[in-house]
Design a protein around this motif. Structure first.
Motif, PDB file in Angstrom:
ATOM      1  N   TYR A 391       0.826  -1.209   0.000  1.00 38.09           N
ATOM      2  CA  TYR A 391       0.000   0.000   0.000  1.00 38.09           C
ATOM      3  C   TYR A 391       0.859   1.259   0.000  1.00 38.09           C
ATOM      4  O   TYR A 391       0.494   2.266  -0.614  1.00 38.09           O
ATOM      5  N   THR A 396      -3.769   2.780  -3.315  1.00 35.68           N
ATOM      6  CA  THR A 396      -4.989   2.833  -4.103  1.00 35.68           C
ATOM      7  C   THR A 396      -6.024   1.864  -3.564  1.00 35.68           C
ATOM      8  O   THR A 396      -5.707   0.920  -2.826  1.00 35.68           O
ATOM      9  N   ARG A 397      -7.252   2.085  -3.966  1.00 37.27           N
ATOM     10  CA  ARG A 397      -8.303   1.155  -3.582  1.00 37.27           C
ATOM     11  C   ARG A 397      -8.064  -0.221  -4.188  1.00 37.27           C
ATOM     12  O   ARG A 397      -8.425  -1.251  -3.590  1.00 37.27           O
ATOM     13  N   GLU A 401      -8.334  -3.636  -2.083  1.00 41.71           N
ATOM     14  CA  GLU A 401      -9.241  -4.728  -2.432  1.00 41.71           C
ATOM     15  C   GLU A 401      -8.505  -6.012  -2.740  1.00 41.71           C
ATOM     16  O   GLU A 401      -8.969  -7.110  -2.405  1.00 41.71           O
ATOM     17  N   LYS A 468      -9.981   1.902   5.859  1.00 35.11           N
ATOM     18  CA  LYS A 468      -9.674   2.532   4.571  1.00 35.11           C
ATOM     19  C   LYS A 468     -10.653   2.080   3.492  1.00 35.11           C
ATOM     20  O   LYS A 468     -10.975   2.839   2.574  1.00 35.11           O
ATOM     21  N   LEU A 469     -11.105   0.857   3.582  1.00 33.94           N
ATOM     22  CA  LEU A 469     -12.054   0.334   2.613  1.00 33.94           C
ATOM     23  C   LEU A 469     -13.483   0.787   2.894  1.00 33.94           C
ATOM     24  O   LEU A 469     -14.384   0.556   2.084  1.00 33.94           O
TER      25      LEU A 469
END
Length: 647
Positions: A391, A396-397, A401, A468-469
């Motif tokens: 990360y 980023t997402r 994920e 964060k998600l």
């Protein structure tokens, strides 16, 4: 211009040169691409020394123990015939150990009643030697005694091994190269002996290996199996030779570089191992979806299997040296591949989530039996550490994920495994348990200091990942993290595990390797479980008892990291350059040292060295200034670029 590091002339200073015949006690030079390596003797082939050709994808199962029962003749004076029944791996179901008041069957403890089945599971599957390519002279394999005037140069910039020598007074030159796109080796042989037909090439296929139970290494070999087929590589040698140079040049221009050649400090100039180590990790430690075995792609230690507790020491350097693509080729695919078997393992033992193995393979994910393998703990939070490195490189997402399921199941297991101690109201880890240094009594070891702190870091990291998600954070994670027992203390210093008193500092078994205590501050990022002042005082005490003659393996890198973190850069540089004690061979391979039972290479030594250099020079989260772990005014001139901070 990049600190003059990309120039071939710069790298040529560090080329490996040999002018004597090697023997089977010498590490071979290698060409390879991370998934495949060809190991050579002085001929640039495997002529008089049958070195391995190893890969990440070629594995083999030994024959099963003979099935069924049979009669053996009556013994003298007994008049009785005995019935013998063999064992099968399917007969093995683990060994019970009391854990938090219940019997739990651990799937990786040796079963004394099933020695054959246990040994088969330890040794299978095993990595297979793909074959040997060597030279012949007048129809017979060239022997070492026939070779004179040997010289061999490993050109690091171009990834080429050039070997020159004489056979019967006639000059021979062999150029050996690998390929990054295909698992292939190409040779160019020059000699007037080719014209006469006296010099030839032979292929040999040592298969399968015969394993020793005394230790962990292949000891002999058999014939070519009938089912093995040969095929010509799709790419011609000329294509491989051209492509190989371009890819190696590109590799050297990627990511970070560190240059200390302007230093007047003679020890610092020995940091040429930075360059040779970068070559070695590219050949041995850049596979797709798996971590290397500790001896890389050179020989089969531990049957070719990799050790999950060592994945950070093998691979974290890719991230801090700005070579993230190699890191991303391994993670999280390695964990995704092992996830089904790890979920099944935890469920069978009565826990939730994924219980990661200790010593395993990329095919079955079996946790190979061993006294340590069944109850080692510190491999479990590694996914959180590695995910945070990923990360940091790509916040980023998509990164969030990609890692989410692995971290979720890891945290589910960690929260489920911790046992509530009704006397203290805190959650304990173990017994049974083994820690980093594997030198405590497993059936009575509770709350190892490093493991407790790492567990807290891991659960907190998983909680932050969910935050964060924008996902719900499981209440169990929060409750267990907040109520974990703290790392044990004795007289204001951290102790290896709970229940020790101040006399433990006189226990040579424990003080012979107390690295887990200095790992509390350095390799482990900040966590509420660790008091920095106590960790600093503990590190100073460790420095008094863990003397040069006792340090081995990846001990120097962890000492350098800790020393930098606690504000002692002089000590950090000492540990990076203590080459009277920390041995590298003439090819730049780290030697494990200590027990004398592990031949080089020891890839965590090379990879850990790179991680420590990046930590000391590039810094870590919260560090200030340039090269925060490098002492000032000690003859050191350090130029660097492209490094990423460590966690």
């Amino acid at each position: 211009m990049r600190v003059n590091q990309v120039a071939a002339g710069y790298l040529s200073r560090f080329n490996i040169v040999r002018t004597k015949l090697i023997d089977n006690e010498t590490t071979p030079l290698q060409i390879g691409n991370g998934n495949f390596a060809f190991n050579v003797d002085n001929t640039g082939m495997q002529t008089f020394l049958p070195f391995n050709t190893l890969s990440s994808w070629a594995w083999h199962n030994d024959s099963l123990p003979a099935d069924g029962c049979g009669k053996i003749p009556a013994q003298p004076n007994s008049g009785r015939r005995l019935t013998i029944c063999s064992e099968l791996p399917s007969d093995y179901h683990g060994v019970p150990r009391e854990t938090y008041g219940r019997q739990v069957y651990y799937d990786a403890l040796p079963d004394p009643n099933l020695k054959q089945a246990t040994q088969w599971l330890i040794g299978n599957p095993n990595r297979i030697n793909l074959g040997r390519i060597g030279l012949t002279y007048k129809g017979a394999t060239v022997s070492a005694s026939q070779i004179t005037q040997p010289k061999q140069v490993q050109d690091l910039w171009n990834g080429i091994i050039t070997s020159t020598f004489e056979i019967d007074g006639k000059y021979v030159k062999v150029i050996t190269q690998g390929d990054f796109e295909e698992d292939a080796v190409a040779f160019r042989v020059e000699s007037e002996l080719l014209k006469s037909g006296d010099l030839g090439v032979e292929l040999d296929f040592p298969y399968p290996p015969i394993h020793t139970t005394a230790y962990k290494y292949e000891v002999s070999e058999c014939d070519l199996p009938s089912e093995l087929a040969l095929r010509r590589n799709p790419s011609p040698p000329s294509t491989i030779q051209k492509r190989n140079k371009l890819e190696w040049n590109k590799y050297w221009q990627e990511g970070g570089f560190v240059d200390v050649t302007a230093s007047s400090n003679l020890n610092a100039t020995e940091l040429r191992r930075i360059v040779t180590s970068q070559y070695h990790v590219r050949v041995n430690s850049a596979a797709n979806g798996q971590s290397p075995q500790e001896s890389g792609l050179m020989n089969n230690g531990w049957y070719g299997k990799f050790h999950m507790e060592m994945v950070i020491w093998h691979n974290a350097h890719w991230a801090t040296w700005g070579k993230q693509k190699y890191f991303d080729n391994i993670f999280p695919e390695l964990y995704e591949r092992l996830l089904p078997s790890s979920l099944a393992r935890a469920k069978a033992m009565g826990w939730q989530g994924a219980r990661w193995p200790k010593m395993t393979d990329p095919i079955y994910g079996i946790n190979s039996p061993g006294d340590i393998n069944g109850v080692l703990l510190w491999q479990q939070p590694h996914p959180m550490y590695l995910a945070n490195l990923a990360y940091q490189a790509s916040p980023t997402r998509k990164t969030l994920e990609r890692w989410d399921r692995v971290l979720t199941e890891t945290a589910n297991y960690m929260a489920s495994y911790a046992g509530l101690n009704n006397s203290t109201g805190k959650y304990d880890l173990g017994p049974p348990s083994y820690g980093v240094t594997e030198n405590t009594p497993p059936n009575s070891t509770r709350n190892l200091a490093y493991e407790i702190a790492y567990w807290r870091y891991g659960l907190d990291a998983a909680r932050e990942w969910k935050h964060k998600l924008g996902q719900r954070i499981p209440e169990k994670w929060t409750h267990v993290a907040a109520n974990l027992a703290l790392p044990p203390q004795v007289d204001g210093l951290y102790a290896v595990y709970n229940g020790l008193n101040s006399s433990w500092w006189n226990d040579t078994k424990l003080t012979g390797d107390p690295r887990s205590l200095i790992m509390l501050q350095g390799i482990l990022p900040d966590t509420p479980a660790v008091d920095p002042k106590i960790a600093l005082a503990t590190a100073e005490k460790v420095a008094q008892v863990w003397t040069d003659d006792k340090i081995r393996g990846w001990g120097r890198p962890v000492l350098a990291i800790n020393s930098a973190r606690i504000g002692n850069p002089s000590r950090a540089m000492y540990h990076l350059t203590a080459y009277d004690y920390w041995k590298f061979d003439d090819a730049g391979f780290a030697i494990r040292g200590g027990d004398g039972g592990t031949p080089p290479p020891f890839m965590p030594g090379n990879a850990g060295f790179l991680y420590a250099v990046a930590y000391v020079v590039g810094g870590w989260s919260g560090s200030k200034g340039d090269a925060p772990g490098v002492p000032k005014g000690e003859g050191l001139v350090v130029k660097h670029e492209g490094l990423m901070k460590a966690l």
